[in-house]
Design a protein around this motif. Structure first.
Motif, PDB file in Angstrom:
ATOM      1  N   GLU A  23      50.116  39.938  57.735  1.00 32.26           N
ATOM      2  CA  GLU A  23      49.400  41.166  57.156  1.00 32.26           C
ATOM      3  C   GLU A  23      49.787  41.761  55.683  1.00 32.26           C
ATOM      4  OE1 GLU A  23      50.291  44.732  59.801  1.00 32.26           O
ATOM      5  OE2 GLU A  23      49.193  43.603  61.528  1.00 32.26           O
ATOM      6  N   ASN A  24      48.755  42.055  54.848  1.00 27.35           N
ATOM      7  CA  ASN A  24      49.115  42.678  53.664  1.00 27.35           C
ATOM      8  C   ASN A  24      49.406  41.761  52.768  1.00 27.35           C
ATOM      9  OD1 ASN A  24      48.804  45.150  54.747  1.00 27.35           O
ATOM     10  ND2 ASN A  24      50.700  45.742  55.305  1.00 27.35           N
ATOM     11  N   ASP A  25      48.891  40.447  52.698  1.00 27.97           N
ATOM     12  CA  ASP A  25      48.943  39.694  51.690  1.00 27.97           C
ATOM     13  C   ASP A  25      47.817  39.732  50.765  1.00 27.97           C
ATOM     14  OD1 ASP A  25      50.108  37.575  50.347  1.00 27.97           O
ATOM     15  OD2 ASP A  25      49.464  35.798  51.571  1.00 27.97           O
ATOM     16  N   LEU A  26      47.797  38.948  49.526  1.00 29.54           N
ATOM     17  CA  LEU A  26      46.734  39.136  48.517  1.00 29.54           C
ATOM     18  C   LEU A  26      45.948  38.086  48.437  1.00 29.54           C
ATOM     19  CD1 LEU A  26      46.126  40.850  45.928  1.00 29.54           C
ATOM     20  CD2 LEU A  26      47.621  39.247  44.646  1.00 29.54           C
ATOM     21  N   SER A  27      44.490  38.188  48.596  1.00 36.75           N
ATOM     22  CA  SER A  27      43.795  37.169  48.491  1.00 36.75           C
ATOM     23  C   SER A  27      43.522  36.461  47.063  1.00 36.75           C
ATOM     24  CB  SER A  27      42.224  37.629  49.072  1.00 36.75           C
ATOM     25  OG  SER A  27      41.209  36.706  48.537  1.00 36.75           O
ATOM     26  N   GLY A  28      43.756  35.277  46.751  1.00 29.74           N
ATOM     27  CA  GLY A  28      43.585  34.693  45.435  1.00 29.74           C
ATOM     28  C   GLY A  28      42.351  34.812  44.971  1.00 29.74           C
ATOM     29  N   PRO A  29      41.175  34.488  45.680  1.00 29.37           N
ATOM     30  CA  PRO A  29      39.770  34.653  45.389  1.00 29.37           C
ATOM     31  C   PRO A  29      39.262  36.019  44.917  1.00 29.37           C
ATOM     32  CG  PRO A  29      39.979  32.771  47.103  1.00 29.37           C
ATOM     33  CD  PRO A  29      41.306  33.595  46.668  1.00 29.37           C
ATOM     34  N   ARG A  30      39.701  37.003  45.770  1.00 26.76           N
ATOM     35  CA  ARG A  30      39.483  38.270  45.496  1.00 26.76           C
ATOM     36  C   ARG A  30      40.050  38.941  44.115  1.00 26.76           C
ATOM     37  NH1 ARG A  30      38.164  41.194  51.284  1.00 26.76           N
ATOM     38  NH2 ARG A  30      36.493  39.494  52.028  1.00 26.76           N
ATOM     39  N   ALA A  31      41.358  38.509  44.189  1.00 27.19           N
ATOM     40  CA  ALA A  31      41.954  38.959  42.952  1.00 27.19           C
ATOM     41  C   ALA A  31      41.386  38.398  41.653  1.00 27.19           C
ATOM     42  CB  ALA A  31      43.425  38.605  43.018  1.00 27.19           C
ATOM     43  N   GLN A  32      40.856  37.229  41.747  1.00 27.49           N
ATOM     44  CA  GLN A  32      39.994  36.777  40.522  1.00 27.49           C
ATOM     45  C   GLN A  32      38.836  37.395  40.407  1.00 27.49           C
ATOM     46  OE1 GLN A  32      40.826  34.126  38.027  1.00 27.49           O
ATOM     47  NE2 GLN A  32      39.323  35.291  37.340  1.00 27.49           N
ATOM     48  N   ASP A  33      38.255  37.990  41.562  1.00 25.16           N
ATOM     49  CA  ASP A  33      36.881  38.781  41.350  1.00 25.16           C
ATOM     50  C   ASP A  33      37.038  40.061  40.513  1.00 25.16           C
ATOM     51  OD1 ASP A  33      35.348  37.050  42.563  1.00 25.16           O
ATOM     52  OD2 ASP A  33      35.737  37.724  44.559  1.00 25.16           O
ATOM     53  N   ILE A  34      38.252  40.828  40.774  1.00 29.66           N
ATOM     54  CA  ILE A  34      38.356  42.033  40.182  1.00 29.66           C
ATOM     55  C   ILE A  34      38.837  41.679  38.746  1.00 29.66           C
ATOM     56  CG2 ILE A  34      38.937  42.995  42.349  1.00 29.66           C
ATOM     57  CD1 ILE A  34      41.731  43.529  41.549  1.00 29.66           C
ATOM     58  N   LEU A  35      39.567  40.472  38.541  1.00 31.60           N
ATOM     59  CA  LEU A  35      39.767  40.212  37.141  1.00 31.60           C
ATOM     60  C   LEU A  35      38.498  39.941  36.309  1.00 31.60           C
ATOM     61  CD1 LEU A  35      43.050  38.203  37.487  1.00 31.60           C
ATOM     62  CD2 LEU A  35      42.878  40.518  36.442  1.00 31.60           C
ATOM     63  N   ASP A  36      37.499  39.806  36.907  1.00 29.64           N
ATOM     64  CA  ASP A  36      36.238  39.305  36.208  1.00 29.64           C
ATOM     65  C   ASP A  36      35.346  40.418  35.904  1.00 29.64           C
ATOM     66  OD1 ASP A  36      36.738  36.497  36.276  1.00 29.64           O
ATOM     67  OD2 ASP A  36      35.719  36.137  38.152  1.00 29.64           O
ATOM     68  N   ALA A  37      35.705  41.707  36.428  1.00 34.16           N
ATOM     69  CA  ALA A  37      35.024  42.861  36.000  1.00 34.16           C
ATOM     70  C   ALA A  37      34.773  42.939  34.546  1.00 34.16           C
ATOM     71  CB  ALA A  37      35.738  44.100  36.680  1.00 34.16           C
ATOM     72  N   SER A  38      33.651  42.962  34.335  1.00 32.84           N
ATOM     73  CA  SER A  38      33.283  42.959  32.754  1.00 32.84           C
ATOM     74  C   SER A  38      31.972  44.156  32.569  1.00 32.84           C
ATOM     75  CB  SER A  38      32.938  41.595  32.295  1.00 32.84           C
ATOM     76  OG  SER A  38      31.713  41.475  32.850  1.00 32.84           O
ATOM     77  N   SER A  39      31.854  44.574  31.527  1.00 38.60           N
ATOM     78  CA  SER A  39      30.597  45.417  31.041  1.00 38.60           C
ATOM     79  C   SER A  39      30.327  44.985  29.623  1.00 38.60           C
ATOM     80  CB  SER A  39      31.024  46.703  30.965  1.00 38.60           C
ATOM     81  OG  SER A  39      32.061  47.186  30.057  1.00 38.60           O
ATOM     82  N   PRO A  40      29.140  45.184  29.170  1.00 46.81           N
ATOM     83  CA  PRO A  40      28.547  44.827  27.819  1.00 46.81           C
ATOM     84  C   PRO A  40      29.560  45.330  26.605  1.00 46.81           C
ATOM     85  CG  PRO A  40      26.503  45.672  29.111  1.00 46.81           C
ATOM     86  CD  PRO A  40      27.938  46.045  29.891  1.00 46.81           C
ATOM     87  N   THR A  41      30.170  46.436  26.942  1.00 47.77           N
ATOM     88  CA  THR A  41      31.125  47.202  25.732  1.00 47.77           C
ATOM     89  C   THR A  41      32.417  47.239  26.523  1.00 47.77           C
ATOM     90  OG1 THR A  41      30.541  49.448  26.413  1.00 47.77           O
ATOM     91  CG2 THR A  41      29.414  48.294  24.498  1.00 47.77           C
ATOM     92  N   ILE A  42      33.469  47.030  25.700  1.00 48.60           N
ATOM     93  CA  ILE A  42      34.872  47.052  26.224  1.00 48.60           C
ATOM     94  C   ILE A  42      35.200  48.724  26.406  1.00 48.60           C
ATOM     95  CG2 ILE A  42      37.420  46.739  25.309  1.00 48.60           C
ATOM     96  CD1 ILE A  42      35.922  44.300  25.905  1.00 48.60           C
ATOM     97  N   ASN A  43      35.786  48.912  27.653  1.00 48.73           N
ATOM     98  CA  ASN A  43      36.158  50.179  28.035  1.00 48.73           C
ATOM     99  C   ASN A  43      37.739  50.075  28.578  1.00 48.73           C
ATOM    100  OD1 ASN A  43      36.064  52.864  29.034  1.00 48.73           O
ATOM    101  ND2 ASN A  43      35.094  52.242  30.924  1.00 48.73           N
ATOM    102  N   PRO A  44      38.462  50.261  27.624  1.00 47.56           N
ATOM    103  CA  PRO A  44      39.932  49.994  27.676  1.00 47.56           C
ATOM    104  C   PRO A  44      40.462  51.122  28.781  1.00 47.56           C
ATOM    105  CG  PRO A  44      39.348  50.279  25.336  1.00 47.56           C
ATOM    106  CD  PRO A  44      38.184  50.669  26.003  1.00 47.56           C
TER     107      PRO A  44
END
Length: 599
Positions: A440-461
Motif C-alpha cells: 500500500e501507499n506506493d507511487l505510480s511512475g506513469p501517474r507521477a509523470q502525468d502530473i509533471l506534464d501539466a501545462s498551460s499556454p502561459t507560465i503560472n509559477p
C-alpha cells in the motif's frame, strides 16, 4: 532504558497419571512406557537415522528442551534459536525491511535456504519457492525439544542441509488439559504482546493410542523506531552523525550535465525556485520504520498415534496456521527515477526554466533540449531529469502479509517382526502455503509523470491546480505539484498513490521409507558393539507459483516497492540414502570408543 511487565498464567489438569516414559524417537517408533532394566534404552540423535544407546555423535548437537523453552516464556520459537552460537539472526520480529511476514532460522550465516527445518524428523512446508520454513507455523507450546545439528549433514538429509538441521520434536504422549496465557508490555512506549493457548490430550483404547490437540492465538503490537530515542534519527555508518535520504520532501534534481555548475539542485531553496543544493536537507526516514513488526497468529495442531499391532503403529499429524504480519517503511518517492519536465510546465518559474534549459549559463536555452526539433527551445520541448521527491503526502509504505499454511502427515512405524533389532518408518505428507501480499501507499511512475506534464499556454509559477494532464495514464488525473514542501494536494496525492499485490502458492508432497537396525552379533568387530545400518528412499515433489499483478510485474510502474517477475516451477526428487556405523574399539584403557561412520 526500558522496563517490561510480563504476566504468565499456566494451568495443568491431569486426566490420568503422568506418563512413566515419553521418550521421543527420530522416526516416531513406539517406545515402551517402562523398558526392562536389563535392556539399554534406545536413543535417536538428530543428524543420524541409526539408533544407538549413547548420546555421542560425530556432528555437534545442541538440544533445547521444553523446560528451557518454558523458562524463557517464548512466544516465537525463533527467539530461542537465535540465542544459540551456531545461529545468526534470520527474519524475526525485529526485521522490518524485506520481511515477507515470516520468521526463519539461519545457521552459520550461510543463509536461510541452506538450513533444513524438520518437525518430528520430517520436512515441513516452506512459504516460498526456495522452500524456507516459516517458524511461526510451529507451536512453541507443543515442543518437547529442539535439536540443532551443524556440519556435514548434507549426506544424511540432502544438499539443502549444508548449513545444518534444526529439528523440532513435538510432544507425543501428552495427557490432560493445559491453559497458557502470556501478557507482556513495556512500561513506557507500549509494545503489548498477548498469547493464549490450550493443549488437550489423553490416551484411548486401553492406552494403545494417544491424541493431542493444540489451539493458540497470539497478538503482538507494533513498535516504531520513532518510539525509541536511540532509533528515531537516522545515523550515518561512517561518522555516527545524523543522516538521511537525498529524496527529500522539497524535491531534488540531479543534473547531467550540471545545472549551471551544480550537480544537484533543489526546489524551495530560493523563493520557491530551483537553486543549487547546499547539502543541509536530508530526509529522516527512521521514525516511520518498525522496530517490532505487528503480528496476529492463529494455530491449530493435532497429533495422534495408535498401536494397531505389536509391530505396527499408525500415526498422523495436522498443522494449520494463519498469520498476519504488517511491515511499514518511510513514505515512497520518486527516488531519482528519470522523468520528463516540459518547458511550459505550470510549475516552472522563468528562473527555474533557465536553470534546467540553460546549463552553461550564457543566457540562451541550450539547443540540446530542442526535443521537438523545431530549431528552438520553448513550448513542446522537455528536459529529462533524475527527480528525488519524497511523497510524504501519500503516507508510509505498508506491506500486509497474510499467510495460510497447513500440512498433513500419515504413516506407519514399528519393529520388523521377522528381523530382530530392525525398525521401519513409512510416511506420506502433503503441505500447502498461500502467501498474500498487499503493498500500500506506493507511487505510480506513469501517474507521477502525468502530473509533471501539466501545462498551460502561459507560465503560472507555483500553481497547484488548473492546467492539463497528458500521457497514457492521464484518465482521472488531478493536477498537482511535486516541487516544494507541502506542494502536493490531497487529490493529486490520491491520484499518484498506488497499491500492488502478489499471491504466492507453495505445495510439497513427500513419500518416505526407511529401515534402521544392526547386523547382530555375527557381523561385528570382536569386543565391540554390533554394526549399525540405516537405509531408505524418499520421493519428493515441490511446486511454487507467484502471481504479481500487472503493475508489480512491470518495471518502473511501482517506484517504491519495485517490480518482481512471475515465477512458476516445480521439481521432483528421488533420493536413496544409507548410513553405516562400525564400532572398532570400545571401553579400552586408552580409548572409550573408536568407530567408523559413513553416509
Amino acid at each position: 532504558m526500558r522496563s517490561t511487565f510480563r504476566l504468565t498464567i499456566a494451568a495443568l489438569v491431569l486426566s490420568g497419571g503422568v506418563v512413566a516414559s515419553a521418550q521421543d524417537t527420530a522416526q516416531g517408533q513406539a517406545v515402551p512406557a517402562q523398558a526392562p532394566t536389563d535392556q539399554p534404552e534406545e536413543i535417536v540423535v538428530t543428524g543420524s537415522r541409526i539408533k544407538r544407546t549413547d548420546l555421542v555423535a560425530s556432528s555437534p548437537v545442541s538440544v533445547v528442551n521444553s523446560e528451557e523453552l518454558s523458562l524463557t516464556q517464548t512466544l516465537n520459537v525463533e527467539d530461542v534459536i537465535r540465542e544459540l552460537p551456531q545461529a545468526v539472526p534470520g527474519i524475526s520480529t525485529g526485521v522490518n525491511n524485506g520481511n515477507p511476514g515470516v520468521a526463519t532460522v539461519n545457521l552459520r550465516n550461510l543463509d536461510d535456504e541452506r538450513t533444513l527445518v524438520l518437525v518430528n524428523d520430517r520436512r515441513f512446508i516452506g512459504y516460498d519457492s526456495e522452500g524456507i520454513v516459516d517458524l511461526n507455523n510451529i507451536p512453541a507450546s507443543l515442543i518437547e525439544r529442539v535439536d540443532v545439528v551443524t556440519g556435514g549433514q548434507s549426506a544424511v538429509y540432502g544438499s539443502d542441509a549444508i548449513a545444518g538441521v534444526v529439528n523440532f520434536v513435538l510432544k507425543e504422549n501428552f495427557e490432560g488439559v493445559q491453559l497458557d496465557f502470556d501478557y507482556n508490555n513495556a512500561l513506557r512506549g507500549g509494545e503489548a504482546t498477548k498469547s493464549l493457548g490450550v493443549t488437550m490430550g489423553g490416551n484411548f483404547a486401553d492406552e494403545r493410542g494417544n491424541a493431542v490437540l493444540f489451539a493458540g492465538w497470539t497478538d503482538r503490537e507494533a513498535v516504531s523506531q520513532g518510539n525509541r530515542a536511540f532509533s528515531e534519527t537516522s545515523i550515518t555508518t561512517a561518522d555516527g552523525f545524523p543522516g538521511g535520504s537525498f529524496t527529500d520532501t522539497n524535491g531534488n534534481i540531479i543534473c547531467v550535465p550540471a545545472c549551471q555548475g551544480a550537480d544537484i539542485v533543489s526546489w524551495g531553496a530560493a523563493n520557491g525556485d530551483l537553486a543549487p543544493w547546499d547539502g543541509s536537507r536530508l530526509f529522516n526516514f527512521n521514525p516511520f520504520n518498525y522496530l517490532q513488526v505487528p503480528e496476529e497468529r492463529y494455530q491449530l495442531t493435532g497429533l495422534v498415534h495408535y498401536d494397531l499391532t505389536e509391530w505396527v503403529r499408525a500415526y498422523g499429524e495436522l498443522h494449520f496456521a494463519q498469520t498476519q504480519v504488517d511491515t511499514q517503511i518511510a513514505p515512497s518517492g520518486t527516488f531519482f527515477s528519470s522523468f520528463e519536465i516540459p518547458f511550459d510546465s505550470i510549475f516552472l518559474t522563468p528562473a527555474s526554466q533557465s536553470l534546467l534549459f540553460d546549463r552553461d549559463g550564457d543566457g540562451n536555452f541550450d539547443l540540446a533540449f530542442d526535443s521537438n526539433g523545431n530549431g528552438s527551445v520553448g513550448a513542446g520541448d522537455e528536459v529529462s531529469v533524475a527527480l528525488g521527491r519524497r511523497t510524504i503526502e501519500v503516507g508510509p509504505r505498508i506491506t500486509r502479509n497474510r499467510t495460510q499454511a497447513y500440512q498433513i502427515v500419515a504413516g506407519l512405524t514399528g519393529d520388523l517382526p521377522f528381523l530382530e533389532g530392525w525398525s521401519y518408518d513409512l510416511s506420506f505428507q502433503h503441505g500447502r502455503t498461500e502467501l498474500s501480499r498487499v503493498f500500500e501507499n506506493d507511487l505510480s511512475g506513469p501517474r507521477a509523470q502525468d502530473i509533471l506534464d501539466a501545462s498551460s499556454p502561459t507560465i503560472n509559477p507555483g500553481a497547484m491546480d488548473g492546467g492539463t494532464c497528458h500521457g497514457a495514464a492521464a484518465a482521472g488525473c488531478v493536477v498537482g505539484s511535486l516541487f516544494g514542501d507541502g506542494s502536493l494536494n490531497s487529490d493529486a496525492a490520491g491520484f499518484i498513490a498506488l497499491q500492488v499485490n502478489e499471491e504466492i502458492y507453495t505445495t510439497m508432497d513427500v513419500v518416505h521409507l526407511d529401515f534402521a537396525g544392526d547386523l547382530g552379533e555375527s557381523f561385528k568387530v570382536p569386543g565391540a558393539s554390533p554394526i549399525g545400518l540405516a537405509i531408505g528412499a524418499e520421493w519428493r515433489r515441490q511446486e511454487s507459483d507467484s502471481f504479481p499483478d500487472d503493475c508489480y510485474s512491470t518495471p518502473d510502474c511501482s517506484i517504491g516497492f519495485g517490480s518482481t517477475t512471475p515465477v512458476r516451477g516445480d521439481f521432483t526428487v528421488k533420493e536413496f540414502f544409507g548410513e553405516l556405523r562400525i564400532p572398532l574399539l570400545e571401553e579400552r584403557p586408552w580409548v572409550d570408543l573408536f568407530a567408523l561412520e559413513g553416509a
